[in-house]
Motif scaffolding. Structure first.
Motif: not given
Length: 420
Positions: A175-178, A133-134, A191-192, A150-153
């Protein structure tokens, strides 16, 4: 070389509290980069086509440095609950719906359209914890012409079990996959995003700090928003005397860090932000809506902190940054009245600067329509309203606008809204 020439009443905010107005002026960009604002068109641009907007206002477009994309559908709901209850009752169940990428696309497409049509071209935005979704959010923002981060939460503890949660291993691997999937985006970058200290284990925080250093990534989170939140953080990190130290000890505290709210940041915490170059994102609407308080923005500015504005939807109930500017001014007036009129409230030019130039600074831009900046601008019509001097028209547009006032928008040099 492609030349863009916009003609109208040009309004620029080159410094906090300063507004420069050029009536019947020309804003010129070369290959999407601002060349200057001119009272008369220089001879070298004589052959360039001119988009003449008559007496309309040509303004800097907005930079919204804190908003939660998956909360867009719940704007205006849950406003009678304090922060932590609001998260558990409304926010987490809503964000859980974004496991469905079809639902995410329908919502994020509309969000991106509303941002651009309202004159917001730069963002720093929270997604949900869902990687796919991110990526959909980043796609829809880029298609619409929005730029920014944009950040994955990340949230691997104190989430909503069975509703919205991820394990520590999932938080790290996703997070790594994103990040590996973000390479094709030109205008929207990662952005983290540790949601806030209570949502992340030490292992995830250390991982994010290491990642920020190795990949030179910016960071966004929340700080000192609510008194109960601060007590919670203190219990989770007894080795830290203040909230900000829970980010600093993991390497998440520098001049590429955004911290939203900072309502209860005392002099020591404010000094830590100033010294590190951290940017405070003031979210006046949500601070009042969830009864957090009113942040000491004038004090922060006087002390030399970087301050910008965020809509913080859906704690904030306005996505439009014109409304966020007025909310910020009103919040500062509340503090002005509460402290015995010892601290001056924000003026209209100051509020405007925070919503435009101050936010743009996080992206490396100079204040106002400065030469060398990418062209971020909007055209605002007010011909249906009573005529008045240009300075008064500028102030009025922040508080009052006619229907469909935003006629055209440029983002990173591209015309992304209005007649092509």
């Amino acid at each position: 070389m492609a030349v863009t020439v916009l003609k109208g009443t040009i309004v620029s905010a080159p410094a906090l509290g300063q507004v420069d107005i050029t009536e019947n002026g020309y804003l010129v960009a070369e290959d999407g980069v601002i060349a200057g604002v001119f009272s008369a068109l220089p001879e070298r641009y004589a052959a360039a086509p001119v988009e003449d907007f008559g007496d309309a206002l040509i303004l800097q477009s907005f930079a919204d440095l804190h908003l939660h994309a998956p909360q867009y559908p719940m704007l205006g709901t849950g406003m009678d609950l304090p922060l932590l209850d609001w998260l558990n009752t409304y926010t987490f169940p809503m964000e859980a719906r974004f496991a469905d990428t079809d639902y995410a696309r329908s919502i994020y497409r509309e969000l991106a359209r509303e941002l651009i049509s309202g004159g917001t071209t730069r963002v720093c935005m929270f997604s949900s914890l869902h990687t796919d979704a991110t990526l959909v959010l980043m796609e829809e923002l880029e298609k619409a012409g929005v730029t920014g981060y944009v950040g994955k939460v990340n949230m691997d503890r104190n989430a909503a079990p069975g509703v919205l949660e991820e394990t520590t291993e999932e938080s790290i691997s996703e997070t790594l996959r994103w990040l590996e999937s973000c390479g094709d985006f030109k205008y929207v970058k990662p952005i983290l995003t540790p949601r806030f200290t209570p949502s992340c284990t030490d292992e995830v925080m250390a991982f994010l700090g290491d990642l920020a250093a190795k990949r030179n990534l910016p960071v966004q989170s929340h700080l000192s928003e609510n008194d109960k939140e601060i007590e919670w953080v203190r219990a989770l990190h007894p080795d830290c005397t203040q909230y900000w130290e829970t980010y600093a000890k993991f390497g998440l505290w520098n001049d590429r860090t955004l911290m939203a709210h900072c309502v209860w940041s005392d002099a020591r915490e404010r000094a830590a932000m100033r010294d590190a170059g951290v940017t405070v994102v003031h979210c006046a609407d949500s601070n009042v809506n969830v009864c957090s308080g009113t942040a000491p923005i004038r004090t922060m500015l006087n002390e030399g902190l970087n301050v910008a504005l965020g809509s913080d939807i859906a704690g904030g109930d306005h996505l439009n940054l014109f409304d966020v500017v007025t909310s910020s001014i009103r919040a500062s007036k509340i503090r002005y009245m509460e402290d015995g009129k010892q601290t001056p409230f924000l003026t209209v030019p100051e509020g405007w600067y925070l919503a435009t130039s101050a936010g743009a600074a996080f992206f490396g831009e100079q204040p106002g329509f400065a030469p060398g900046n990418p062209l971020h601008a909007m055209v605002l019509a007010d011909d249906a309203l009573p005529p008045m001097p240009a300075a008064d028209r500028f102030e009025r547009c922040i508080y009052r606008r006619q229907k469909d006032a935003v006629r055209a928008v440029w983002s990173a040099g591209r015309k992304v809204w209005g007649t092509k």
